[in-house]
Design a protein around this motif. Structure first.
Motif, PDB file in Angstrom:
ATOM      1  N   THR A   5      36.980  35.656  78.511  1.00  0.00           N
ATOM      2  CA  THR A   5      36.448  35.333  79.836  1.00  0.00           C
ATOM      3  C   THR A   5      35.291  36.272  80.143  1.00  0.00           C
ATOM      4  N   ILE A   6      34.196  35.704  80.670  1.00  0.00           N
ATOM      5  CA  ILE A   6      33.009  36.490  81.011  1.00  0.00           C
ATOM      6  C   ILE A   6      32.660  36.233  82.471  1.00  0.00           C
ATOM      7  N   ILE A   7      32.472  37.301  83.244  1.00  0.00           N
ATOM      8  CA  ILE A   7      32.025  37.206  84.633  1.00  0.00           C
ATOM      9  C   ILE A   7      30.637  37.826  84.696  1.00  0.00           C
ATOM     10  N   TYR A   8      29.629  36.989  84.943  1.00  0.00           N
ATOM     11  CA  TYR A   8      28.245  37.444  84.932  1.00  0.00           C
ATOM     12  C   TYR A   8      27.877  38.100  86.257  1.00  0.00           C
ATOM     13  N   ARG A   9      26.972  39.083  86.184  1.00  0.00           N
ATOM     14  CA  ARG A   9      26.540  39.832  87.362  1.00  0.00           C
ATOM     15  C   ARG A   9      25.034  39.682  87.551  1.00  0.00           C
ATOM     16  N   PRO A  10      24.522  39.952  88.759  1.00  0.00           N
ATOM     17  CA  PRO A  10      23.087  39.756  89.013  1.00  0.00           C
ATOM     18  C   PRO A  10      22.222  40.802  88.324  1.00  0.00           C
ATOM     19  N   ASP A  11      20.931  40.490  88.253  1.00  0.00           N
ATOM     20  CA  ASP A  11      19.902  41.425  87.779  1.00  0.00           C
ATOM     21  C   ASP A  11      20.142  41.903  86.352  1.00  0.00           C
ATOM     22  N   GLY A  12      20.753  41.066  85.535  1.00  0.00           N
ATOM     23  CA  GLY A  12      20.925  41.413  84.135  1.00  0.00           C
ATOM     24  C   GLY A  12      21.928  42.512  83.858  1.00  0.00           C
ATOM     25  N   GLU A  13      22.761  42.836  84.851  1.00  0.00           N
ATOM     26  CA  GLU A  13      23.776  43.866  84.632  1.00  0.00           C
ATOM     27  C   GLU A  13      24.781  43.402  83.583  1.00  0.00           C
ATOM     28  N   ASP A  14      25.382  44.372  82.917  1.00  0.00           N
ATOM     29  CA  ASP A  14      26.355  44.059  81.882  1.00  0.00           C
ATOM     30  C   ASP A  14      27.518  43.286  82.495  1.00  0.00           C
ATOM     31  N   PRO A  15      27.840  42.100  81.968  1.00  0.00           N
ATOM     32  CA  PRO A  15      28.935  41.319  82.553  1.00  0.00           C
ATOM     33  C   PRO A  15      30.296  41.927  82.247  1.00  0.00           C
ATOM     34  N   GLN A  16      31.272  41.548  83.048  1.00  0.00           N
ATOM     35  CA  GLN A  16      32.645  41.943  82.760  1.00  0.00           C
ATOM     36  C   GLN A  16      33.201  40.996  81.709  1.00  0.00           C
ATOM     37  N   ARG A  17      33.867  41.551  80.722  1.00  0.00           N
ATOM     38  CA  ARG A  17      34.454  40.746  79.647  1.00  0.00           C
ATOM     39  C   ARG A  17      35.953  41.022  79.569  1.00  0.00           C
ATOM     40  N   TYR A  18      36.688  39.951  79.324  1.00  0.00           N
ATOM     41  CA  TYR A  18      38.131  40.093  79.148  1.00  0.00           C
ATOM     42  C   TYR A  18      38.510  39.372  77.863  1.00  0.00           C
ATOM     43  N   PHE A  19      39.301  40.054  77.032  1.00  0.00           N
ATOM     44  CA  PHE A  19      39.696  39.477  75.753  1.00  0.00           C
ATOM     45  C   PHE A  19      41.169  39.772  75.504  1.00  0.00           C
ATOM     46  N   ALA A  20      41.900  38.761  75.058  1.00  0.00           N
ATOM     47  CA  ALA A  20      43.319  38.946  74.756  1.00  0.00           C
ATOM     48  C   ALA A  20      43.729  37.951  73.685  1.00  0.00           C
ATOM     49  N   VAL A  21      44.785  38.290  72.944  1.00  0.00           N
ATOM     50  CA  VAL A  21      45.305  37.428  71.883  1.00  0.00           C
ATOM     51  C   VAL A  21      46.796  37.213  72.117  1.00  0.00           C
ATOM     52  N   PHE A  22      47.217  35.952  71.988  1.00  0.00           N
ATOM     53  CA  PHE A  22      48.622  35.608  72.156  1.00  0.00           C
ATOM     54  C   PHE A  22      49.109  34.901  70.894  1.00  0.00           C
ATOM     55  N   GLU A  23      50.220  35.370  70.354  1.00  0.00           N
ATOM     56  CA  GLU A  23      50.826  34.734  69.183  1.00  0.00           C
ATOM     57  C   GLU A  23      51.917  33.783  69.647  1.00  0.00           C
ATOM     58  N   GLU A  24      51.917  32.571  69.092  1.00  0.00           N
ATOM     59  CA  GLU A  24      52.894  31.580  69.531  1.00  0.00           C
ATOM     60  C   GLU A  24      53.355  30.737  68.342  1.00  0.00           C
ATOM     61  N   ASP A  25      54.664  30.558  68.225  1.00  0.00           N
ATOM     62  CA  ASP A  25      55.233  29.655  67.226  1.00  0.00           C
ATOM     63  C   ASP A  25      55.340  28.264  67.831  1.00  0.00           C
ATOM     64  N   LEU A  26      54.634  27.310  67.229  1.00  0.00           N
ATOM     65  CA  LEU A  26      54.630  25.934  67.722  1.00  0.00           C
ATOM     66  C   LEU A  26      55.475  25.060  66.805  1.00  0.00           C
ATOM     67  N   GLN A  27      56.332  24.258  67.411  1.00  0.00           N
ATOM     68  CA  GLN A  27      57.197  23.353  66.659  1.00  0.00           C
ATOM     69  C   GLN A  27      56.920  21.916  67.095  1.00  0.00           C
ATOM     70  N   PHE A  28      56.501  21.085  66.119  1.00  0.00           N
ATOM     71  CA  PHE A  28      56.183  19.685  66.416  1.00  0.00           C
ATOM     72  C   PHE A  28      57.212  18.742  65.783  1.00  0.00           C
TER      73      PHE A  28
END
Length: 274
Positions: free
Chosen positions: A251-274
């Motif tokens: 996820t990226i939240i952009y800021r005015p005047d070319g300021e460095d945006p806020q970034r959020y990064f996460a990883v989720f592991e999930e076992d999927l059964q179909f």
């Protein structure tokens, strides 16, 4: 800078619904203003009577907040929202009569205090109460109300900041290939972020790191000191087999005047059964 009729999807949807019930239209419905402390700005709001009878429209100012993206007008007696803008907006005149199909103009002035405490955005609504011009004792007078919303940004150190909590991924009970992902999003900054300032997506990979799918986040405009649970879904393709998969959220939240945006990064592991 002034922006009118912002793409604030939930704001607009709620306002349009209310306008249809009230029998009037207003323009603009939403206004965003970048206004530094000590400055003022004036403008107009047009109110049109779309009904076939005369109405009386009274204008009042309220602060508002927006949990879950739905504007809530705050009665002054219980308005303790620290970013309420009820003190920065004035409307004149306070009442006008509008004939069928006619339009009138209300003038507004926004003034941001020199000493803005706490520093940050201010959120106000010009509320128009609509009622018939007269009623006999035997009549029941029904008053509707609609609002033109103001999102004020003082600039400077005002910036949104998001915190993400309690994210989870799960399969739909009725359709295992429908994958849900939700989490709590909190704007703990001091100004709003609208939909044009945010971009988020989640890429899904297998254990070898190959991308097998993607879901795009569509967060709504968020006022400061507001939070809500956001959910998106992804339909896993028929060829995808049961196994362990990784959900990479960016996820990226952009800021005015070319300021460095806020970034959020996460990883989720999930076992999927179909």
């Amino acid at each position: 800078m002034v922006k009118q009729a912002l793409p604030v999807a939930l704001f607009i949807a709620v306002l349009v619904s209310a306008l249809a019930l009230a029998g009037v239209s207003i323009s603009p419905a939403v206004t965003e203003i970048l206004l530094p402390p000590g400055a003022s700005y004036t403008g107009e709001i047009t109110v049109q009577n779309t009904s076939d009878e005369s109405v009386v429209v009274e204008a009042v100012v309220r602060g508002f907040t927006s949990p879950k993206g739905v504007p809530i007008l705050l009665d002054p007696s219980i308005d303790n929202y620290k970013y309420s803008g009820r003190e920065v907006l004035t409307i004149t005149p306070n009442k006008q009569r509008i004939g069928p199909g006619e339009s009138v103009v209300f003038n507004y002035t926004v003034t941001v205090p020199e000493n803005l405490d706490p520093y940050g955005g201010r959120y106000a609504a010009a509320v128009f109460k609509v009622e018939p011009p007269s009623a006999s004792e035997a009549q029941v007078v029904v008053t509707a109300q609609v609002a033109s919303l103001f999102l004020l940004n003082p600039g400077g150190d005002a910036a949104p900041h998001f915190t993400f909590k309690d994210f989870r991924v799960w399969q739909d009970v009725g359709n295992p290939r429908l994958i849900h992902c939700d989490g709590l999003i909190i704007n703990d900054g001091n100004v709003h972020a609208d939909t044009e300032q945010m971009y988020g997506f989640m890429q899904i990979t297998d254990r070898d790191g190959y991308i097998v799918g993607q879901m795009v986040w569509h967060p709504h405009t968020m006022l400061p000191d507001n939070s809500y649970r956001h959910e998106e879904t992804w339909e896993a393709p028929d060829w995808l087999q049961s196994g362990t998969y990784y959900f990479y959220m960016t996820t990226i939240i952009y800021r005015p005047d070319g300021e460095d945006p806020q970034r959020y990064f996460a990883v989720f592991e999930e076992d999927l059964q179909f």
